[in-house]
Design a protein around this motif. Structure first.
Motif, PDB file in Angstrom:
ATOM      1  N   SER A   1      -4.661   9.616  -1.285  1.00  0.00           N
ATOM      2  CA  SER A   1      -5.534   8.995  -0.297  1.00  0.00           C
ATOM      3  C   SER A   1      -4.709   8.597   0.926  1.00  0.00           C
ATOM      4  CB  SER A   1      -6.207   7.766  -0.886  1.00  0.00           C
ATOM      5  OG  SER A   1      -5.277   6.719  -0.986  1.00  0.00           O
ATOM      6  N   HIS A   2      -5.384   8.257   2.001  1.00  0.00           N
ATOM      7  CA  HIS A   2      -4.643   7.875   3.204  1.00  0.00           C
ATOM      8  C   HIS A   2      -3.875   6.583   2.998  1.00  0.00           C
ATOM      9  CE1 HIS A   2      -6.749  10.644   6.317  1.00  0.00           C
ATOM     10  NE2 HIS A   2      -6.474  11.261   5.195  1.00  0.00           N
ATOM     11  N   TRP A   3      -4.336   5.755   2.103  1.00  0.00           N
ATOM     12  CA  TRP A   3      -3.603   4.543   1.742  1.00  0.00           C
ATOM     13  C   TRP A   3      -2.303   4.907   1.032  1.00  0.00           C
ATOM     14  CZ3 TRP A   3      -2.384  -0.127   2.634  1.00  0.00           C
ATOM     15  CH2 TRP A   3      -1.926  -0.983   1.643  1.00  0.00           C
ATOM     16  N   HIS A   4      -2.393   5.885   0.115  1.00  0.00           N
ATOM     17  CA  HIS A   4      -1.184   6.356  -0.565  1.00  0.00           C
ATOM     18  C   HIS A   4      -0.212   6.996   0.413  1.00  0.00           C
ATOM     19  CE1 HIS A   4      -3.611   6.587  -4.540  1.00  0.00           C
ATOM     20  NE2 HIS A   4      -3.066   5.404  -4.367  1.00  0.00           N
ATOM     21  N   LEU A   5      -0.771   7.707   1.416  1.00  0.00           N
ATOM     22  CA  LEU A   5       0.092   8.314   2.433  1.00  0.00           C
ATOM     23  C   LEU A   5       0.879   7.247   3.181  1.00  0.00           C
ATOM     24  CD1 LEU A   5      -2.140  11.072   4.059  1.00  0.00           C
ATOM     25  CD2 LEU A   5      -0.114  11.411   2.684  1.00  0.00           C
ATOM     26  N   LEU A   6       0.203   6.129   3.460  1.00  0.00           N
ATOM     27  CA  LEU A   6       0.845   5.030   4.176  1.00  0.00           C
ATOM     28  C   LEU A   6       1.958   4.416   3.328  1.00  0.00           C
ATOM     29  CD1 LEU A   6       0.488   3.505   6.876  1.00  0.00           C
ATOM     30  CD2 LEU A   6      -0.839   1.816   5.613  1.00  0.00           C
ATOM     31  N   ILE A   7       1.659   4.191   2.031  1.00  0.00           N
ATOM     32  CA  ILE A   7       2.671   3.649   1.124  1.00  0.00           C
ATOM     33  C   ILE A   7       3.863   4.603   1.054  1.00  0.00           C
ATOM     34  CG2 ILE A   7       3.164   2.998  -1.264  1.00  0.00           C
ATOM     35  CD1 ILE A   7       0.243   2.278  -1.588  1.00  0.00           C
TER      36      ILE A   7
ATOM     37  N   TRP B   1       4.796   6.767   3.265  1.00  0.00           N
ATOM     38  CA  TRP B   1       5.521   6.789   4.544  1.00  0.00           C
ATOM     39  C   TRP B   1       6.505   5.630   4.615  1.00  0.00           C
ATOM     40  CZ3 TRP B   1       5.289   3.581   9.023  1.00  0.00           C
ATOM     41  CH2 TRP B   1       5.896   4.143  10.156  1.00  0.00           C
ATOM     42  N   ILE B   2       6.045   4.444   4.186  1.00  0.00           N
ATOM     43  CA  ILE B   2       6.913   3.258   4.198  1.00  0.00           C
ATOM     44  C   ILE B   2       8.071   3.453   3.217  1.00  0.00           C
ATOM     45  CG2 ILE B   2       7.001   0.794   3.648  1.00  0.00           C
ATOM     46  CD1 ILE B   2       4.053   0.687   4.685  1.00  0.00           C
TER      47      ILE B   2
ATOM     48  N   SER C   1      13.294   7.286  -4.522  1.00  0.00           N
ATOM     49  CA  SER C   1      12.217   8.113  -5.062  1.00  0.00           C
ATOM     50  C   SER C   1      10.872   7.587  -4.577  1.00  0.00           C
ATOM     51  CB  SER C   1      12.266   8.139  -6.588  1.00  0.00           C
ATOM     52  OG  SER C   1      11.766   6.938  -7.109  1.00  0.00           O
ATOM     53  N   VAL C   2      10.045   8.515  -4.117  1.00  0.00           N
ATOM     54  CA  VAL C   2       8.728   8.147  -3.582  1.00  0.00           C
ATOM     55  C   VAL C   2       7.739   8.246  -4.739  1.00  0.00           C
ATOM     56  CG1 VAL C   2       7.079   8.561  -1.724  1.00  0.00           C
ATOM     57  CG2 VAL C   2       9.457   9.127  -1.396  1.00  0.00           C
ATOM     58  N   ASP C   3       7.659   7.166  -5.512  1.00  0.00           N
ATOM     59  CA  ASP C   3       6.924   7.198  -6.773  1.00  0.00           C
ATOM     60  C   ASP C   3       5.443   7.486  -6.615  1.00  0.00           C
ATOM     61  OD1 ASP C   3       9.117   6.735  -8.287  1.00  0.00           O
ATOM     62  OD2 ASP C   3       8.951   4.561  -8.188  1.00  0.00           O
TER      63      ASP C   3
ATOM     64  N   PHE D   1       3.780   9.472  -4.575  1.00  0.00           N
ATOM     65  CA  PHE D   1       3.425  10.895  -4.495  1.00  0.00           C
ATOM     66  C   PHE D   1       3.665  11.588  -5.835  1.00  0.00           C
ATOM     67  CE2 PHE D   1       4.378  10.897   0.315  1.00  0.00           C
ATOM     68  CZ  PHE D   1       3.116  10.404   0.552  1.00  0.00           C
ATOM     69  N   GLN D   2       4.747  11.165  -6.491  1.00  0.00           N
ATOM     70  CA  GLN D   2       5.036  11.725  -7.813  1.00  0.00           C
ATOM     71  C   GLN D   2       3.868  11.459  -8.756  1.00  0.00           C
ATOM     72  OE1 GLN D   2       6.149   9.668 -10.715  1.00  0.00           O
ATOM     73  NE2 GLN D   2       6.096  11.547 -11.911  1.00  0.00           N
ATOM     74  N   LYS D   3       3.326  10.246  -8.669  1.00  0.00           N
ATOM     75  CA  LYS D   3       2.215   9.854  -9.535  1.00  0.00           C
ATOM     76  C   LYS D   3       0.973  10.692  -9.233  1.00  0.00           C
ATOM     77  CE  LYS D   3      -0.033   5.563 -10.944  1.00  0.00           C
ATOM     78  NZ  LYS D   3      -0.222   4.159 -10.566  1.00  0.00           N
ATOM     79  N   VAL D   4       0.681  10.867  -7.927  1.00  0.00           N
ATOM     80  CA  VAL D   4      -0.508  11.614  -7.524  1.00  0.00           C
ATOM     81  C   VAL D   4      -0.417  13.068  -7.978  1.00  0.00           C
ATOM     82  CG1 VAL D   4      -1.765  12.513  -5.529  1.00  0.00           C
ATOM     83  CG2 VAL D   4      -1.039  10.147  -5.553  1.00  0.00           C
ATOM     84  N   ILE D   5       0.754  13.696  -7.741  1.00  0.00           N
ATOM     85  CA  ILE D   5       0.883  15.115  -8.080  1.00  0.00           C
ATOM     86  C   ILE D   5       0.910  15.306  -9.587  1.00  0.00           C
ATOM     87  CG2 ILE D   5       2.361  17.138  -7.817  1.00  0.00           C
ATOM     88  CD1 ILE D   5       3.056  16.114  -5.044  1.00  0.00           C
ATOM     89  N   SER D   6       1.543  14.368 -10.308  1.00  0.00           N
ATOM     90  CA  SER D   6       1.530  14.462 -11.772  1.00  0.00           C
ATOM     91  C   SER D   6       0.112  14.382 -12.314  1.00  0.00           C
ATOM     92  CB  SER D   6       2.343  13.339 -12.393  1.00  0.00           C
ATOM     93  OG  SER D   6       3.646  13.407 -11.977  1.00  0.00           O
ATOM     94  N   ALA D   7      -0.689  13.514 -11.710  1.00  0.00           N
ATOM     95  CA  ALA D   7      -2.081  13.385 -12.156  1.00  0.00           C
ATOM     96  C   ALA D   7      -2.810  14.710 -11.972  1.00  0.00           C
ATOM     97  CB  ALA D   7      -2.787  12.279 -11.377  1.00  0.00           C
TER      98      ALA D   7
END
Lengths: 179, 111
Positions: A98-104, A106-107, A114-116, A118-124
């Motif tokens: 989600s765009h909220w996840h994109l913001l997290i 990015w920060i 490790s950008v956890d 995105f890892q979580k989203v793609i693993s899902a």
């Protein structure tokens, strides 16, 4: 006569402008809808992702329980005997943060490490694709799937800033039947 | 998805279990570029804000892949093969909302 010509000209102008008017309308709607959706995403997207992960895991667990094993293997299956029929089977899922996840993310990127998220989203997404491969294989009557390969490809074209942010996870293999 | 696609056996393993490959006909391939109508693109864009699966595009890629495999099988048929082994898939996004799907494999005669 002048009236008719005037109406005709007006009509032509309207027809020519129509696509632009529609675009403007969509733009205005977007300006209203986007903030609302973003707030929605901030509040609920984390929860939705967790639900998705739990849902996939529970479907996988129940399938494993009924079969007593995992039907997927990545090996070529040369050691197996008694295979009577085979055929390709696949499943794909397009999954995005989600765009909220994109913001997290990015920060997180600024800090490094490790950008956890995105890892979580793609693993899902990957778990969902593999579960669908299992379900598709069983639906088509295969008992096992050998030589499973998993591809991940970016749905966002290079250089396109304003487009959807998603990856496609694609799992495929050869379904086999023993009797 | 049946056991065969239009009478041609398609597998992604190098060999076909229980069958002997007697002849190869070279690489066969099929590709397609498909897109959804703009309404679905807009809806997918909205859904992307919330995140999660974009089922419009899942469906799009599913259809495209079936078409690509169909073309690959047609290619194999025209060469007189009865099976395609070692099938691989490749995907590339050309613009947002249009994806190129490519399927390729080796056409063989198996007995």
């Amino acid at each position: 006569m002048a009236d008719v010509v005037g109406l005709l000209v007006l009509g032509i102008i309207l027809v020519v402008l129509l696509p632009f008017l529609l675009l403007a309308l969509i733009g205005m709607l977007w300006a209203v809808v986007y903030p609302v959706m973003l707030i929605w995403a901030v509040l609920f997207s984390g929860k939705k992702l967790d639900q998705q992960i739990v849902n996939t895991a529970s479907r996988e667990a129940s399938l494993r329980k009924t079969l007593g094993r995992d039907p997927l293997t990545t090996i070529d299956g040369g050691y197996r005997t008694g295979i009577t029929s085979c055929g390709v089977v696949w499943a794909g899922v397009v999954y995005g943060p989600s765009h909220w996840h994109l913001l997290i993310g990015w920060i997180n990127n600024l800090v490094g490490g490790s950008v956890d998220i995105f890892q979580k989203v793609i693993s899902a997404g990957r778990a969902e694709a593999m579960q669908r491969l299992r379900e598709n294989a069983l639906r088509d009557g295969w008992e096992d799937v050998i030589n499973v390969r998993i591809d991940t490809s970016d749905m966002t074209p290079q250089g396109a800033r304003k487009s959807i942010k998603a990856v496609e996870v694609f799992a495929y293999g050869t379904g086999v039947k023993y009797t | 998805m049946e056991q065969t696609v239009q009478g041609i056996l398609v597998v992604n393993t190098e060999t076909i279990p229980g069958m002997m490959i007697t002849e190869t006909f070279g690489v066969v391939s099929g590709s397609t570029v498909r897109a959804k109508h703009v309404g679905k693109d807009i809806f997918a864009g909205l859904k992307n804000i919330i995140g999660g699966e974009l089922s419009q595009y899942t469906e799009l890629l599913q259809e495209s892949r079936e078409e690509a495999i169909g073309r690959m099988v047609a290619d194999a048929m025209s060469r007189g093969a009865n099976a395609v082994v070692n099938v691989r898939f490749a995907t590339s996004a050309i613009t947002a909302g249009a994806a190129e799907l490519f399927a390729y494999g080796t056409a063989v005669k198996a007995e």
